[in-house]
Scaffold this active site. Structure first.
Site, PDB file in Angstrom:
ATOM      1  N   ASP A   1     -16.444 -17.361 -10.439  1.00 27.84           N
ATOM      2  CA  ASP A   1     -15.546 -18.327  -9.806  1.00 27.84           C
ATOM      3  C   ASP A   1     -15.178 -19.489 -10.745  1.00 27.84           C
ATOM      4  OD1 ASP A   1     -14.450 -20.355  -8.247  1.00 27.84           O
ATOM      5  OD2 ASP A   1     -16.238 -20.653  -7.013  1.00 27.84           O
TER       6      ASP A   1
ATOM      7  N   VAL B   1     -13.159 -18.620  -5.442  1.00 30.57           N
ATOM      8  CA  VAL B   1     -12.156 -17.595  -5.736  1.00 30.57           C
ATOM      9  C   VAL B   1     -12.246 -17.186  -7.207  1.00 30.57           C
ATOM     10  CG1 VAL B   1      -9.700 -17.031  -5.709  1.00 30.57           C
ATOM     11  CG2 VAL B   1     -10.635 -18.619  -4.009  1.00 30.57           C
TER      12      VAL B   1
ATOM     13  N   SER C   1       0.856  -1.195   0.000  1.00 25.27           N
ATOM     14  CA  SER C   1       0.000   0.000   0.000  1.00 25.27           C
ATOM     15  C   SER C   1       0.894   1.248   0.000  1.00 25.27           C
ATOM     16  CB  SER C   1      -0.950  -0.043   1.206  1.00 25.27           C
ATOM     17  OG  SER C   1      -1.978   0.890   1.044  1.00 25.27           O
TER      18      SER C   1
ATOM     19  N   HIS D   1      -6.985  -5.962  -0.244  1.00 25.00           N
ATOM     20  CA  HIS D   1      -5.935  -4.947  -0.186  1.00 25.00           C
ATOM     21  C   HIS D   1      -4.864  -5.353   0.824  1.00 25.00           C
ATOM     22  CE1 HIS D   1      -3.868  -1.250  -0.671  1.00 25.00           C
ATOM     23  NE2 HIS D   1      -4.059  -0.888   0.574  1.00 25.00           N
TER      24      HIS D   1
ATOM     25  N   ASP E   1     -12.292 -19.875 -14.158  1.00 24.41           N
ATOM     26  CA  ASP E   1     -10.867 -20.219 -14.151  1.00 24.41           C
ATOM     27  C   ASP E   1     -10.634 -21.726 -14.119  1.00 24.41           C
ATOM     28  OD1 ASP E   1     -11.458 -20.936 -11.493  1.00 24.41           O
ATOM     29  OD2 ASP E   1     -10.836 -18.979 -10.733  1.00 24.41           O
TER      30      ASP E   1
ATOM     31  N   ASP F   1      -8.591  -6.370  -4.847  1.00 28.96           N
ATOM     32  CA  ASP F   1      -8.307  -5.183  -4.025  1.00 28.96           C
ATOM     33  C   ASP F   1      -9.433  -4.165  -4.204  1.00 28.96           C
ATOM     34  OD1 ASP F   1      -7.219  -2.731  -2.988  1.00 28.96           O
ATOM     35  OD2 ASP F   1      -5.210  -3.543  -3.242  1.00 28.96           O
TER      36      ASP F   1
ATOM     37  N   ASP G   1     -13.943 -22.854  -6.420  1.00 33.92           N
ATOM     38  CA  ASP G   1     -13.460 -22.854  -5.035  1.00 33.92           C
ATOM     39  C   ASP G   1     -13.824 -21.557  -4.310  1.00 33.92           C
ATOM     40  OD1 ASP G   1     -11.860 -21.200  -6.537  1.00 33.92           O
ATOM     41  OD2 ASP G   1      -9.964 -21.912  -5.701  1.00 33.92           O
TER      42      ASP G   1
END
Ligand SMILES: *[C@@H]1O[C@H](CO)[C@@H](O)[C@H](O)[C@H]1NC(C)=O
Ligand SMILES: *[C@@H]1O[C@H](CO)[C@@H](O)[C@H](O)[C@H]1NC(C)=O
Ligand SMILES: *[C@@H]1O[C@H](CO)[C@@H](O)[C@H](O)[C@H]1NC(C)=O
Ligand SMILES: *[C@@H]1O[C@H](CO)[C@@H](O)[C@H](O)[C@H]1NC(C)=O
Ligand SMILES: *[C@@H]1O[C@H](CO)[C@@H](O)[C@H](O)[C@H]1NC(C)=O
Ligand SMILES: *[C@@H]1O[C@H](CO)[C@@H](O)[C@H](O)[C@H]1NC(C)=O
Ligand SMILES: *[C@@H]1O[C@H](CO)[C@@H](O)[C@H](O)[C@H]1NC(C)=O
Ligand SMILES: *[C@@H]1O[C@H](CO)[C@@H](O)[C@H](O)[C@H]1NC(C)=O
Ligand SMILES: *[C@@H]1O[C@H](CO)[C@@H](O)[C@H](O)[C@H]1NC(C)=O
Ligand SMILES: *[C@@H]1O[C@H](CO)[C@@H](O)[C@H](O)[C@H]1NC(C)=O
Ligand SMILES: *[C@@H]1O[C@H](CO)[C@@H](O)[C@H](O)[C@H]1NC(C)=O
Ligand SMILES: *[C@@H]1O[C@H](CO)[C@@H](O)[C@H](O)[C@H]1NC(C)=O
Length: 586
Positions: free
Chosen positions: A268, A277, A201, A497, A271, A451, A275
């Site tokens: 999700d 994500v 950051s 983030h 990809d 983020d 999962d």
């Protein structure tokens, strides 16, 4: 070696003993004998009377994002210095490993938000790898005073020295002094001291501020989610507010949260692995139409007032909210989509970029409930507004009272003004890194793909600026490969983030970056993927590898085999031309 630093070294060497223990060397007297001499950094004078030193044993850390759990001993040193003729006081703190654990390494650390340090929080990340670890207060009075408390001397009077120290000077001095002190403290004689940086950051920006200016300060720098395009970054925190104001729709927070949840659920599997994500927010951008969420029901229970989201959180106190029960509206989706598209000026030209679909939440868009009108209303984002009030308008205010008459063009104007005003201090995007590369320096740059505070694509934009400036005559593939010999960028699937993401708990986080960097610098092991660990959720503890930009992850065999693939259409979604400006934006 200069005569002065030889003298300092000689004093410490004279007191150094083979097999010295932490207790032998962790005394104010020994530290005074090892302080950097007056020639270490011309214009910087260390005050020996300021030295504090005490040994600490059996300290421990656990559950951290940037280093594994550990128990360790260290020497806790603080001292102060002044700039000749300025009569100021800058405090630095260094943790030094016990002599038997020292591995000829030094680590500088940086801050977050408007802080130039992370308290003591980042220092274990050096100690556990046998490095001295340093942090600075930049002369702001004490280690807990942030720039936004001292950037003005009075209304309308900027304290340029403080801005300059925060911009890059304080971290530079910290590193030069810290390296000299470490060599002297451990009587290193001619042994090579490896020098590193790790921060995220503002800490990521702190890292880049040095890589762009001081070629041989560090052998390796780890820069996470850097707040580097400073006026763009801070002002874009107000963009979501202006979208709401322009579209005249103030979504209940639950509506945007549900849009995020539905986005994660839909994207999700894109990809190749289901999962929870979103590892390919680019495929999500290409293939998921937010309009498909219109009409879906959402519900969030009433909440009582809270005093904040915990220490270190950028999010402040929140008021009580009623239960939110409704269905996603076309206006809600329009707000979300316009935010994701990034700021355009009133003639439709691109000013800046924004968050990825599926990113943690639309925090900048958070509305406030007015229990008189019984409506959700504009809540001025204080990150963005404080920047305008204190850093553009030079007023000692924490926020703006309202955003009346602020348009997309007003935001563009503030960005341009801030860019010029802080071009040589806070704006940290110098793209020519020739000197750093020539000195053999290495960079690991990473950014969470979900983020919600610093847009992920802002890191891609800088990486591409460096590539274009440094390899103007090479193809995309050849220049990307050449640059990966010394500067690598990793987008961390699902990560928030500078942290793992509770909304996408099975995502990996690169917790061992310094170990990876040490292997690269000291053993020549160049990473091809970034080592990471799932830090929460049902897959906690699993190791995962993160693909290096411009490659993107894709799983096959029912989510069991990962391939880092080249996908031009996906790459293109990350690239922006900021045609609202005639100046190049690096
Ligand atoms: C870590 O340190 C704390 C405070 O000294 C102590 O209470 C705790 O038992 C330690 N934990 C471990 C795993 O050593
Ligand atoms: C480290 O030193 C500082 C300055 O003397 C002191 O405030 C702090 O408590 C010390 N920390 C530990 C763990 O001893
Ligand atoms: C330097 O600052 C100290 C306080 O920090 C003050 O007492 C002293 O008068 C100052 N000296 C000069 C020359 O301004
Ligand atoms: C740091 O300085 C600020 C401003 O002078 C003061 O309010 C605060 O109490 C100080 N904090 C510490 C830990 O000394
Ligand atoms: C550095 O040199 C001094 C004097 O020759 C010696 O005593 C000391 O052990 C050396 N230090 C290391 C780390 O080798
Ligand atoms: C979403 O719907 C709006 C109308 O509500 C329309 O203007 C827009 O083009 C649609 N977007 C997509 C990507 O289909
Ligand atoms: C939300 O509103 C709908 C329709 O008014 C109602 O059927 C449902 O029970 C409500 N849900 C909750 C949790 O209050
Ligand atoms: C600084 O200006 C703001 C308005 O911009 C005002 O509210 C505040 O009182 C001023 N502070 C001082 C010390 O005059
Ligand atoms: C906002 O603009 C309107 C006209 O569009 C003007 O009447 C008003 O004074 C402006 N308000 C502020 C605070 O500038
Ligand atoms: C969104 O998902 C999170 C779990 O990741 C859940 O806690 C939250 O309640 C969901 N929000 C809505 C509006 O359903
Ligand atoms: C990679 O991460 C795993 C945990 O996921 C860890 O055990 C291993 O030491 C790490 N490798 C490096 C080089 O740090
Ligand atoms: C695919 O993976 C999922 C989740 O790990 C598992 O539940 C499912 O049984 C697997 N399917 C096949 C055909 O192996």
């Amino acid at each position: 070696m200069t005569a002065g630093s030889m003298l300092a070294l000689t004093a410490a060497v004279a007191l150094w003993q083979q097999n010295a223990t932490l207790n032998d060397v962790c005394t104010a007297a020994y530290v005074k004998s090892a302080l950097p001499s007056s020639s270490t950094y011309p214009g910087v004078v260390v005050n020996p009377a300021s030295v504090l030193a005490n040994p600490v044993t059996n300290a421990n850390v656990s559950g951290e994002n940037f280093f594994p759990d550990a128990t360790f001993d260290y020497c806790n040193v603080t001292f102060a210095y002044t700039h000749t003729g300025r009569n100021d006081t800058v405090n630095v703190r260094y943790w030094l490993p016990a002599p038997a654990s020292f591995k000829n390494r030094y680590l500088s650390t940086g801050g977050g938000g408007y802080a130039i340090n992370s308290g003591y929080g980042d220092l274990p990340g050096g100690i556990i790898y046998g490095a001295t670890a340093g942090a600075t207060d930049a002369g702001f009075g004490n280690f807990s005073t942030n720039l936004d408390a001292v950037n003005l001397i009075a209304n309308n009077t900027v304290d340029w020295e403080r801005i300059h120290m925060f911009g890059y000077e304080a971290i530079h001095e910290l590193s030069v002094l810290g390296k000299a002190f470490t060599k002297s403290f451990f009587a290193m004689n001619t042994t090579k001291l490896y020098s590193y940086y790790q921060g995220c950051s503002e800490g990521g920006r702190d890292g880049w501020s040095q890589v762009q200016r001081f070629a041989d300060e560090w052998d390796g720098a780890i820069t996470g989610a850097p707040a580097m395009r400073f006026a763009f970054q801070q002002t874009q925190h107000l963009y979501s507010n202006i979208v709401e104001q322009t579209l005249n729709y103030y979504p209940p927070p639950c509506e945007l949260e549900m849009i995020t949840n539905l986005t994660i659920a839909a994207c999700d599997p894109m990809d190749g692995k289901t999962d929870g994500v979103v590892s390919r927010s680019d495929l999500c951008k290409l293939n998921f139409n937010l309009n498909s969420t219109v009409g879906q029901a959402y519900y969030c229970a009433a909440t009582s007032a809270s005093s904040g989201m915990g220490s270190g959180s950028p999010f402040g106190a929140s008021a009580a909210t009623p239960a939110q029960n409704g269905t996603i509206t076309a206006q809600g989706v329009a707000v979300a989509q316009t935010i994701i598209d990034g700021l355009k000026d009133l003639s439709g030209k691109q000013v800046y970029l924004s968050y990825q679909p599926g990113a943690v939440s639309f925090d900048d868009a958070k509305t406030a409930f007015n229990n008189v009108s019984n409506k959700w209303e504009l809540s001025v984002n204080s990150f963005g507004a404080e920047f305008i009030a204190r850093f553009i308008n030079d007023q000692e205010l924490e926020t703006l009272p309202n955003l009346n008459n602020v348009t997309y063009d007003t935001l563009k104007g503030w960005i341009y003004q801030g860019w010029q005003k802080y071009a040589d201090t806070l704006h940290t995007t110098w793209p020519d890194l020739t000197a750093f590369q020539a000195a053999g320096g290495k960079v690991l740059h990473f950014h969470g793909e979900s983020d919600n505070s610093i847009p992920t694509a802002s890191s891609v934009h800088y990486h591409e600026s460096v590539r274009n400036v440094m390899y103007p005559n090479m193809s995309f593939n050849d220049s990307s490969a050449a640059m990966s010999d010394w500067y690598q960028l990793y987008l961390v699937p699902g990560a928030a983030h500078c942290a793992a993401n509770t909304n996408q708990p099975n995502g990996p986080f690169p917790q061992t970056n310094l170990a990876v960097m040490i292997d690269w610098v000291e053993k020549g092991i160049k990473p091809t993927t970034l080592n990471a660990t799932v830090l929460q959720g049902s897959n906690k503890g699993q190791n995962e590898q993160i693909c290096a930009w411009p490659l993107r992850p894709m799983w096959s065999n029912n989510g069991t085999t990962m391939n880092c693939e080249y996908d031009q259409a996906s790459i293109n979604t990350w690239l922006y031309t900021f045609d609202a400006f005639k100046m190049p934006v690096y």
